[in-house]
Every structure is written in structure tokens, then in C-alpha cells.
Design a protein around this motif. Structure first.
Motif, PDB file in Angstrom:
ATOM      1  N   THR A   1     -95.430  -4.267  45.188  1.00 49.63           N
ATOM      2  CA  THR A   1     -95.326  -3.096  44.320  1.00 49.63           C
ATOM      3  C   THR A   1     -95.822  -1.850  45.042  1.00 49.63           C
ATOM      4  O   THR A   1     -95.169  -0.787  45.006  1.00 49.63           O
ATOM      5  CB  THR A   1     -96.154  -3.314  43.040  1.00 49.63           C
ATOM      6  N   ILE A   2     -96.948  -1.971  45.713  1.00 47.62           N
ATOM      7  CA  ILE A   2     -97.542  -0.825  46.419  1.00 47.62           C
ATOM      8  C   ILE A   2     -96.667  -0.384  47.586  1.00 47.62           C
ATOM      9  O   ILE A   2     -96.374   0.812  47.747  1.00 47.62           O
ATOM     10  CB  ILE A   2     -98.958  -1.180  46.922  1.00 47.62           C
ATOM     11  N   ILE A   3     -96.224  -1.329  48.390  1.00 46.13           N
ATOM     12  CA  ILE A   3     -95.429  -0.985  49.568  1.00 46.13           C
ATOM     13  C   ILE A   3     -94.086  -0.380  49.180  1.00 46.13           C
ATOM     14  O   ILE A   3     -93.557   0.494  49.872  1.00 46.13           O
ATOM     15  CB  ILE A   3     -95.223  -2.223  50.461  1.00 46.13           C
ATOM     16  N   SER A   4     -93.533  -0.806  48.059  1.00 48.12           N
ATOM     17  CA  SER A   4     -92.247  -0.259  47.611  1.00 48.12           C
ATOM     18  C   SER A   4     -92.336   1.227  47.295  1.00 48.12           C
ATOM     19  O   SER A   4     -91.350   1.962  47.397  1.00 48.12           O
ATOM     20  CB  SER A   4     -91.752  -1.015  46.373  1.00 48.12           C
ATOM     21  N   ALA A   5     -93.529   1.678  46.890  1.00 49.07           N
ATOM     22  CA  ALA A   5     -93.705   3.087  46.513  1.00 49.07           C
ATOM     23  C   ALA A   5     -94.795   3.749  47.346  1.00 49.07           C
ATOM     24  O   ALA A   5     -95.463   4.671  46.882  1.00 49.07           O
ATOM     25  CB  ALA A   5     -94.031   3.177  45.024  1.00 49.07           C
ATOM     26  N   VAL A   6     -94.962   3.293  48.579  1.00 42.95           N
ATOM     27  CA  VAL A   6     -96.091   3.764  49.397  1.00 42.95           C
ATOM     28  C   VAL A   6     -96.011   5.257  49.710  1.00 42.95           C
ATOM     29  O   VAL A   6     -97.034   5.910  49.951  1.00 42.95           O
ATOM     30  CB  VAL A   6     -96.200   2.936  50.696  1.00 42.95           C
ATOM     31  N   GLU A   7     -94.804   5.827  49.697  1.00 45.15           N
ATOM     32  CA  GLU A   7     -94.682   7.271  49.936  1.00 45.15           C
ATOM     33  C   GLU A   7     -95.478   8.087  48.918  1.00 45.15           C
ATOM     34  O   GLU A   7     -95.953   9.186  49.221  1.00 45.15           O
ATOM     35  CB  GLU A   7     -93.200   7.691  49.912  1.00 45.15           C
ATOM     36  N   SER A   8     -95.634   7.543  47.712  1.00 41.06           N
ATOM     37  CA  SER A   8     -96.439   8.223  46.690  1.00 41.06           C
ATOM     38  C   SER A   8     -97.899   8.294  47.124  1.00 41.06           C
ATOM     39  O   SER A   8     -98.578   9.312  46.929  1.00 41.06           O
ATOM     40  CB  SER A   8     -96.347   7.476  45.353  1.00 41.06           C
ATOM     41  N   ILE A   9     -98.382   7.218  47.714  1.00 42.59           N
ATOM     42  CA  ILE A   9     -99.764   7.190  48.200  1.00 42.59           C
ATOM     43  C   ILE A   9     -99.920   8.130  49.389  1.00 42.59           C
ATOM     44  O   ILE A   9    -100.932   8.842  49.512  1.00 42.59           O
ATOM     45  CB  ILE A   9    -100.168   5.755  48.594  1.00 42.59           C
ATOM     46  N   ILE A  10     -98.930   8.150  50.264  1.00 42.88           N
ATOM     47  CA  ILE A  10     -98.960   9.036  51.434  1.00 42.88           C
ATOM     48  C   ILE A  10     -99.073  10.491  50.977  1.00 42.88           C
ATOM     49  O   ILE A  10     -99.857  11.277  51.532  1.00 42.88           O
ATOM     50  CB  ILE A  10     -97.694   8.862  52.292  1.00 42.88           C
ATOM     51  N   LYS A  11     -98.314  10.862  49.966  1.00 37.83           N
ATOM     52  CA  LYS A  11     -98.353  12.234  49.459  1.00 37.83           C
ATOM     53  C   LYS A  11     -99.736  12.580  48.918  1.00 37.83           C
ATOM     54  O   LYS A  11    -100.270  13.669  49.194  1.00 37.83           O
ATOM     55  CB  LYS A  11     -97.309  12.435  48.361  1.00 37.83           C
ATOM     56  N   VAL A  12    -100.319  11.653  48.172  1.00 35.82           N
ATOM     57  CA  VAL A  12    -101.671  11.883  47.650  1.00 35.82           C
ATOM     58  C   VAL A  12    -102.656  12.033  48.801  1.00 35.82           C
ATOM     59  O   VAL A  12    -103.542  12.903  48.780  1.00 35.82           O
ATOM     60  CB  VAL A  12    -102.103  10.722  46.723  1.00 35.82           C
ATOM     61  N   GLY A  13    -102.496  11.216  49.827  1.00 33.95           N
ATOM     62  CA  GLY A  13    -103.375  11.291  50.991  1.00 33.95           C
ATOM     63  C   GLY A  13    -103.303  12.640  51.685  1.00 33.95           C
ATOM     64  O   GLY A  13    -104.335  13.207  52.077  1.00 33.95           O
ATOM     65  N   MET A  14    -102.087  13.167  51.831  1.00 32.83           N
ATOM     66  CA  MET A  14    -101.928  14.484  52.470  1.00 32.83           C
ATOM     67  C   MET A  14    -102.494  15.591  51.595  1.00 32.83           C
ATOM     68  O   MET A  14    -103.210  16.469  52.080  1.00 32.83           O
ATOM     69  CB  MET A  14    -100.443  14.742  52.769  1.00 32.83           C
ATOM     70  N   ASP A  15    -102.194  15.538  50.302  1.00 27.68           N
ATOM     71  CA  ASP A  15    -102.655  16.594  49.392  1.00 27.68           C
ATOM     72  C   ASP A  15    -104.176  16.624  49.274  1.00 27.68           C
ATOM     73  O   ASP A  15    -104.784  17.702  49.204  1.00 27.68           O
ATOM     74  CB  ASP A  15    -102.041  16.387  48.000  1.00 27.68           C
TER      75      ASP A  15
END
Length: 319
Positions: free
Chosen positions: A220-234
Motif C-alpha cells: 500500500t505504501i509503495i504504491s503511493a510513495v510519491e505522496s510521502i516523497i512530496k511530504v518529505g520535500m515540503d
């Protein structure tokens, strides 16, 4: 003469039937809980090994179906596969493996990318598991992962882990992570994401509470990992991963397996079954091989630098 003619016709018919039986292709049915680079690489690795062993073209029927991240669809796929009577079912990731094992009591099932096959109740033991099930575990070395994160963040005090509590492999991973973190003097802050649509929310809930985010091998996490990446950058929180494929998608770094090679290792088990071994007589294998991937560009975008020592030993640097 008439009797001889009949006898010759019987021989010819028998020969044609024998050839038809011999020409029947080997049928390997594969399924995964979701499509993402790591799981896709396993599927491709399995097929390559089959091809190398002479199962190719008209000699092989190879099918693949994705459950699109949904366990109910995984169950439907498993039932359909059993009805189609393949020679071997290859089930990639824990939910798909659980679905296949539940409905198949005779067709060999080879699982792959299953973190904890015992905890997932796929098999009763790792050595000669018995029945019709065996496979490959990709149990991660969490201590190695956390040590890598600490190289990037020397004053590491808390790691955030978004995960799906409905995935048995993720529950096992989290328990292991808490144990390892306690030994290292690190706090684990967990954040639940039962669906892909929950992943960004789960990541945002970690902001202000952690020094780094760890995206585990959780479908589940890996399928939507770009969402986590965005939070990490922000939020300027570095994001690390449990699998190397996620580094090319934006994670700062990961030490882990080459999943194509894991597919090849899984394929070798399939070959043994096709050659006559019983699945239950084959010990469950533990994944082999370790790579270190780093993404310097994403590290900067999340407010950190890649240490020189890490760059020096990196297997691959994502430019």
C-alpha cells in the motif's frame, strides 16, 4: 489387409495423441497484489528463468494478473487461477500469496516477496514446509536500514513509519522495527494507512514528530510513495525506503534487494517443481544479495547531503 489398415490407423492416432500431449505447454500463472516496479521485476525475473530453461514460445503459457491493491480481487484471481488448473501458481506479495494458499490444496503455490511467511500463516515451518506451498522470503535487515539512515542523520532520534495494518508483512516489519529501534535508542512513530488514498495523510501526521521517514516494503505504501516523497520535500524531512526501486521514485537512499534477481531466485524454485519436485519438500528460501542506491538530488531537496562514505560504497547513484 483390412485388419492391418485398422492397426496402422490406431498407431497413427495414438502417435498424434501422444504428440499433442507432449506439445501441451507448461502453464505458469502469476499474480501480484499490485503493480509497482519491485513486484513487476519479480514477475519478469521468473519469466526469464523459465525462458532460459526451455519454457518459451509455444512451450509456455505464462499469465499475469494484478489485484490492483485489493484483497477481494486477489481472492477472485486466486479462485479463477485454481479453476484454470495451471502447473504452478506464482503469488507475489503476502496478500496474493494468502489468497492463493487459501483456495489451492493441490496446485503448487510458489510465493515471493513475502516478508514473514510463518506470520502470514502460509506455511507451518521454513524447512520442508509440506503440502503444496513453498517460496521466497524477502525479510529485510531493518538494523542495516536504520544504520544507513543514521549516517545521513547523525542526531537521529525518531523515525516515522507509515504502514498498512491490514498487511501481515507490514505488521511483522513494524514489530521488528520497534525492537531494532529500541536497541539503537531510536523512537518509532507509526502512522496507519489502510488504503493508498490514506498514505499522504499518514505521512503528514508524522511532520514535526520525526527526523526521518522510512517507507517500508508495504504494498500500500509503495504504491503511493510519491505522496510521502512530496511530504518529505515540503517539510524538509528525508524519506528513506526499504526497497531500492523506490530510490528512483524519489527516496533519498535504500539498502536492499534487486527484485529482478529475487524473481530469478523464485523462478529457480518454479523450475524445480516443473521438473518433478514437490513444493512441500522444498525449503523456503531467504532472499540473497544487497544493493545500496542513493539519490543525491532528492537528498538536497529534502534538506540533507549524501555522506561521502555512503557515496563511495553506493551500488547505484540516481542522477
Amino acid at each position: 489387409m483390412k485388419l492391418r489398415s485398422i492397426f496402422q490407423s490406431v498407431i497413427i492416432s495414438t502417435t498424434i495423441l501422444s504428440c499433442a500431449i507432449q506439445a501441451k505447454p507448461v502453464y505458469v500463472a502469476t499474480t501480484a497484489i499490485v503493480e509497482h516496479p519491485a513486484l513487476d521485476a519479480i514477475r519478469d525475473g521468473v519469466k526469464e528463468v523459465l525462458n532460459e530453461n526451455g519454457y518459451t514460445g509455444d512451450n509456455l503459457k505464462f499469465t499475469y494478473e494484478s489485484a490492483q491493491g485489493k484483497t477481494d480481487i486477489a481472492a477472485q484471481i486466486a479462485r479463477k487461477m485454481v479453476g484454470d488448473e495451471p502447473d504452478v501458481i506464482v503469488a507475489i506479495a503476502t496478500p496474493s500469496a494468502q489468497a492463493a494458499v487459501t483456495v489451492s490444496d493441490s496446485i503448487p503455490v510458489v510465493f515471493s516477496a513475502v516478508t514473514d511467511p510463518l506470520g502470514a500463516k502460509l506455511i507451518p515451518n521454513l524447512v520442508k514446509p509440506g503440502g503444496n506451498v513453498t517460496g521466497l522470503s524477502d525479510m529485510a535487515n531493518i538494523g542495516e536500514h536504520f544504520s544507513l539512515i543514521k549516517e545521513f542523520v547523525p542526531n537521529l532520534k525518531a523515525i516515522g513509519i507509515p504502514y498498512n495494518p491490514g498487511e501481515a508483512n507490514s505488521v511483522s516489519m513494524l514489530a521488528q522495527a520497534k525492537k531494532v529501534a529500541a536497541e539503537m535508542g531510536i523512537k518509532i512513530v507509526e502512522s496507519s494507512a489502510p488504503r493508498t488514498s490514506d498514505v499522504m495523510i499518514a505521512a503528514k501526521q508524522l511532520v514535526g514528530k520525526v527526523d526521518a521517514i522510512y517507507a517500508p516494503i508495504d504494498n500500500t505504501i509503495i504504491s503511493a510513495v510519491e505522496s510521502i516523497i512530496k511530504v518529505g520535500m515540503d517539510a524538509q524531512i528525508p524519506v528513506f525506503a526499504g526497497d531500492t526501486d523506490t530510490v528512483s521514485r524519489g527516496a533519498v537512499a535504500a539498502v536492499g534487494y534487486d527484485y529482478f534477481d529475487l524473481g530469478r531466485q523464485t523462478g529457480e524454485i518454479v523450475i524445480r517443481i516443473l521438473k518433478g519436485e514437490k513444493a512441500g519438500d522444498i525449503d523456503v528460501k531467504m532472499a540473497k544479495g544487497t544493493n545500496l542506491f542513493v539519490n543525491p538530488k532528492m537528498a538536497k531537496r529534502m534538506g540533507i547531503e549524501v555522506p561521502a562514505a555512503v557515496l563511495a560504497r553506493a551500488t547505484k547513484i540516481i542522477e
